[in-house]
Design a protein around this motif. Structure first.
Motif, short mmCIF file in Angstrom:
data_model
loop_
_atom_site.label_atom_id
_atom_site.label_comp_id
_atom_site.label_asym_id
_atom_site.label_seq_id
_atom_site.Cartn_x
_atom_site.Cartn_y
_atom_site.Cartn_z
N ALA A 121 0.82 -1.21 0.00
CA ALA A 121 0.00 0.00 0.00
C ALA A 121 0.85 1.26 0.00
O ALA A 121 1.87 1.36 0.70
CB ALA A 121 -0.93 0.00 1.20
N ALA A 122 0.42 2.22 -0.80
CA ALA A 122 1.10 3.50 -0.93
C ALA A 122 0.50 4.53 0.02
O ALA A 122 -0.62 4.35 0.52
CB ALA A 122 0.99 4.00 -2.37
N PRO A 123 1.20 5.62 0.28
CA PRO A 123 0.62 6.70 1.10
C PRO A 123 -0.70 7.17 0.50
O PRO A 123 -0.82 7.31 -0.73
CB PRO A 123 1.67 7.81 1.03
CG PRO A 123 2.93 7.14 0.62
CD PRO A 123 2.56 5.95 -0.19
N GLY A 124 -1.69 7.36 1.34
CA GLY A 124 -3.00 7.80 0.87
C GLY A 124 -3.94 6.67 0.55
O GLY A 124 -5.12 6.88 0.30
N GLU A 125 -3.43 5.43 0.57
CA GLU A 125 -4.27 4.26 0.32
C GLU A 125 -4.64 3.59 1.64
O GLU A 125 -4.51 2.39 1.83
CB GLU A 125 -3.54 3.26 -0.60
CG GLU A 125 -3.27 3.80 -1.99
CD GLU A 125 -2.59 2.78 -2.89
OE1 GLU A 125 -2.76 2.89 -4.12
OE2 GLU A 125 -1.88 1.89 -2.37
N GLY A 126 -5.09 4.43 2.57
CA GLY A 126 -5.48 3.93 3.88
C GLY A 126 -4.33 3.75 4.84
O GLY A 126 -4.52 3.22 5.94
N VAL A 127 -3.14 4.16 4.45
CA VAL A 127 -1.98 4.05 5.33
C VAL A 127 -1.24 5.39 5.38
O VAL A 127 -1.20 6.13 4.39
CB VAL A 127 -1.00 2.94 4.87
CG1 VAL A 127 -1.68 1.57 4.93
CG2 VAL A 127 -0.48 3.20 3.46
N GLY A 128 -0.63 5.64 6.53
CA GLY A 128 0.08 6.90 6.69
C GLY A 128 1.55 6.74 7.00
O GLY A 128 2.26 7.73 7.18
N SER A 129 2.01 5.48 7.08
CA SER A 129 3.41 5.23 7.42
C SER A 129 3.86 3.92 6.81
O SER A 129 3.04 3.05 6.48
CB SER A 129 3.58 5.17 8.94
OG SER A 129 2.97 3.99 9.46
N PRO A 130 5.17 3.74 6.66
CA PRO A 130 5.67 2.45 6.18
C PRO A 130 5.23 1.29 7.07
O PRO A 130 4.97 0.19 6.57
CB PRO A 130 7.18 2.64 6.19
CG PRO A 130 7.39 4.10 6.02
CD PRO A 130 6.26 4.73 6.79
N GLU A 131 5.15 1.54 8.38
CA GLU A 131 4.75 0.47 9.30
C GLU A 131 3.31 0.01 9.03
O GLU A 131 3.01 -1.19 9.08
CB GLU A 131 4.89 0.93 10.75
CG GLU A 131 6.31 1.00 11.26
CD GLU A 131 7.11 2.17 10.69
OE1 GLU A 131 8.34 2.11 10.72
OE2 GLU A 131 6.48 3.14 10.22
#
Length: 259
Positions: A121-131
């Motif tokens: 998942a890329a930033p903005g695809e429901g995630v805000g961090s690499p973790e």
């Protein structure tokens, strides 16, 4: 001329070093070898799980698969693609391994189901961090991991290698080297961008076959170090080992100090 430099068998399975004359031949050979391996597996079972890599030779190899006359002999509906690592950049960014792999190969496989392509998942695809991206990927991997197994045993896991000996996004001295579980978020990468998502050594070493692909004289010291079994803290590629077989697929320049 292509040569087999050495074969070694250990508790981790066989290791074979195959030297090709140059990067172009190397990419074509990787493509042929990958297609043959997928077809061999499909003759007895399905699905087949393949981990893709980025990098110049890695993407060139995928383009060679797309152009290969045997390509359409594969039942792509029975192949699942994964990634060893990804740059934590917006979807569609040209520097993402996913973007490059789609352009080189995946977009040329009309029979490949979209759900068989497992992206980080890329930033903005429901995630805000690499973790957070790493956690989602671990969940996705768990969906395909057999009951009782710790990790999905990929059939073929392709890895490029940097001049510093890094594989996936596991860099010398980085905290990600000691990460537990299947995936990890990576910060402070010495190679831009600084934020990434990567499989861990634990997940990599669960693969049946690990193929390390390297070309260029600048890679030769790291190839020699990894094959000598130097510590993963200094040469992470030394930890790229498959349970059944480990292949080092290199060009002559990259093998110059390892033969």
């Amino acid at each position: 001329m292509t040569t087999d430099v050495e074969t070694e068998t250990s508790a981790h399975g066989a290791r074979l070093v195959v030297v090709h004359p140059d990067a172009g031949v190397l990419a074509e050979a990787v493509a042929s070898r990958l297609l043959t391996r997928i077809l061999d597996i499909q003759s007895v079972r399905t699905p087949v799980h393949v981990v893709l890599t980025g990098g110049t030779v890695g993407i060139r190899s995928l383009a060679a698969v797309a152009a290969h006359p045997v390509r359409d002999a594969v039942d792509w509906t029975g192949v699942h693609f994964w990634w060893g690592d990804e740059r934590f950049l917006p979807a569609g960014d040209p520097e993402r391994n996913e973007t490059q792999a789609r352009e080189a190969l995946l977009d040329h496989l009309p029979a490949l189901p979209a759900q068989n392509v497992h992206v980080m998942a890329a930033p903005g695809e429901g995630v805000g961090s690499p973790e957070e991206s790493a956690a989602l990927y671990a969940d996705e991997l768990s969906r395909f991991t057999p009951d009782g197994a710790t990790h999905l045993a990929f059939d073929v896991l392709l890895l490029g290698m940097g001049p510093d000996g890094h594989v996936a996004s596991l860099f010398p001295g980085n905290a990600g080297l000691a990460a537990q579980g299947a995936t990890t978020g990576v910060h402070d990468s010495p190679k831009p961008p600084p934020e990434r998502v990567s499989l861990t050594f634990s997940a990599i070493q669960a693969a049946q076959e690990v193929w390390v692909v390297a070309a260029g004289a600048e890679k030769a010291p790291a190839v020699a170090s990894a094959l000598a079994g130097d510590p993963v803290e200094t040469t992470p590629a030394a930890g790229a080992i498959g349970t059944r077989r480990t292949l080092w697929l290199v060009d002559l320049a990259a093998s110059s100090t390892s033969s």
